[in-house]
Design a protein around this motif. Structure first.
Motif, PDB file in Angstrom:
ATOM      1  N   ASP A   1       0.883  -1.223   0.025  1.00 38.89           N
ATOM      2  CA  ASP A   1       0.009  -0.024  -0.033  1.00 38.89           C
ATOM      3  C   ASP A   1       0.844   1.178  -0.286  1.00 38.89           C
ATOM      4  O   ASP A   1       1.666   1.329   0.766  1.00 38.89           O
ATOM      5  CB  ASP A   1      -0.873  -0.031   1.072  1.00 38.89           C
TER       6      ASP A   1
ATOM      7  N   SER B   1       0.157   4.320   1.075  1.00 35.15           N
ATOM      8  CA  SER B   1      -0.653   5.384   1.956  1.00 35.15           C
ATOM      9  C   SER B   1       0.060   6.467   2.222  1.00 35.15           C
ATOM     10  O   SER B   1      -0.655   7.539   2.531  1.00 35.15           O
ATOM     11  CB  SER B   1      -1.269   4.482   3.186  1.00 35.15           C
TER      12      SER B   1
ATOM     13  N   TRP C   1      -2.738   8.931  -2.756  1.00 38.24           N
ATOM     14  CA  TRP C   1      -3.597   7.938  -1.945  1.00 38.24           C
ATOM     15  C   TRP C   1      -4.450   9.068  -0.966  1.00 38.24           C
ATOM     16  O   TRP C   1      -5.741   8.800  -1.146  1.00 38.24           O
ATOM     17  CB  TRP C   1      -2.708   7.028  -0.999  1.00 38.24           C
TER      18      TRP C   1
END
Length: 423
Positions: free
Chosen positions: A92, A94, A99
């Motif tokens: 991910d 993030s 994001w």
């Protein structure tokens, strides 16, 4: 950011030049030269006499339901931004500003679901959806939606694309392709998408005409259920008195449900539903199914369960078909457009919807999938807990070895076989 705020709000809404054309279906507000040209050329007219625009089409229940279902699914599915660590590893992203943009705040006034729902609605009704990309130091800071009716695309001889946006006060500004986030629906020229409303105009116009007809019938009480018989001939005065009495009787209110008093030997005779009435009711069903077909939504999802076996072997198969053949098309459009317009070519980032969230409402299917993922070593217990929005537990990062079903012994089984042979 204040520059873009002033750019979009050069004039107040009260001072905008606006024109209004009153039709039988209500007022049509004209804000752009394109809308005026379409109206003067009767570009929105249909054989049924109804003017069909994206806004008027939304008054049809089937159109509204199809748009609501598809745009709602796109708006609520989790949209992840991933990073390719190597050929086999993903994680991910993030911490990346993209994001935050897609998952937290696409602009100053919209939530991510609001932004995606609006853009998807533009895509469904007009074939295109646009948003201005606001960058700072090479990073995308905001996505400012542009109404498709105010955007015109031009492709030059060198195949470069530019977008011309007409502001509310009437002046125009040009943007390069790198400055616009563009979602394209079904396209015939590879540049602009075609509107479902344009091709379904006759079907939607017929539905609008039938709605207006039904409303007029109920308003005027014109569906004849009984006929009045008079033994003689009514004069002009008697006919006007009878018409006034019937209008008062059919107006509802205190007269609702009361008996009709007849004079001068008049009698009543019942009438069954006419062939035209029956055809009108049947026509509404066909119109509803046709609209669902244009949008690719199974009829049962918009309330029509009469033909639940028309796609697959039942309603469950229809729902699976909707995800596979309709929703997947829109999700792929979003993912590829984000990768093209918002992510640099040399970046290791990519966007992807979490399609596993589609079974959130089916707890049995969801947990069956979790069990199989654990059994085959696809997920660790903590990864399953993360999917269920639970905190990790100690020792939950292990991957269970899958059962040996391929016929190839693993190392432990091989050693056991060697010991057995030696014995």
């Amino acid at each position: 950011m204040s520059f873009w705020h002033r750019w979009f709000n050069g004039t107040s809404a009260a001072g905008l030049p606006r024109a209004s054309y009153q039709s039988s279906g209500g007022g049509i507000i004209i804000n752009t030269a394109r809308q005026l040209e379409q109206l003067l050329r009767a570009g929105n007219g249909t054989a049924s006499g109804q003017s069909v625009t994206p806004d008027s089409a939304m008054r049809v229940a089937a159109v509204y339901a199809c748009v609501r279902i598809i745009s709602g699914a796109v708006a609520t599915l989790p949209l992840d931004v991933k990073r390719r660590v190597d050929e086999r590893t993903r994680q991910d992203a993030s911490e990346d500003p993209l994001w935050q943009l897609l998952r937290r705040k696409p602009n100053r006034w919209q939530t991510p679901s609001q932004f995606r729902r609006m853009m998807q609605t533009h895509l469904l009704l007009r074939g295109n959806a646009y948003a201005l990309i606001v960058r700072s130091r090479g990073r995308v800071q905001e996505l400012l939606p542009l109404h498709p009716d105010r955007v015109t695309m031009e492709q030059s001889d060198d195949l470069s694309i530019r977008y011309i946006y007409e502001r509310k006060r009437g002046d125009k500004v040009s943007f390069k392709q790198s400055e616009v986030f563009h979602l394209v629906g079904l396209t015939l020229d590879g540049v602009t998408g075609v509107s479902v409303i344009s091709y379904a105009r006759e079907t939607i116009g017929l539905s609008l005409a039938m709605e207006n007809h039904g409303a007029t019938v109920f308003k005027n009480g014109a569906r004849v259920s009984v006929v009045l018989k008079h033994p003689g001939k009514l004069g002009k005065e008697g006919l006007e008195f009878l018409r006034a009495s019937l209008d008062e009787y059919r107006s509802g209110g205190d007269s609702e449900g009361k008996a009709l008093v007849l004079e001068e030997g008049m009698e009543t005779a019942p009438l069954a539903m006419t062939a035209e009435d029956a055809q009108w009711l049947e026509g509404r069903k066909f119109s509803r199914n046709d609209i669902a077909m244009f949008f690719g939504v199974p009829p049962h999802m918009i309330g029509d369960t009469e033909k639940s076996t028309s796609w697959g072997s039942g309603i469950e198969q229809q729902s699976i078909g909707f995800v596979s053949y309709t929703l997947e098309d829109h999700l792929t459009t979003w993912e590829e457009s984000i990768n093209r317009d918002l992510i640099p070519d040399n970046s290791d980032l990519y966007a992807r919807f979490n399609r596993a969230a589609l079974v959130k409402g089916d707890i049995k299917a969801r947990w069956d999938a979790h069990v199989k993922a654990l059994q085959w070593g696809v997920y660790s217990p903590n990864e399953v807990r993360a999917l269920e929005d639970k905190n990790p537990r100690d020792g939950g990062d292990v991957f269970y070895p899958p059962p040996n079903t391929a016929g190839t012994p693993d190392k432990e089984n091989g050693e056991r076989d060697e010991l057995a042979q030696a014995a």
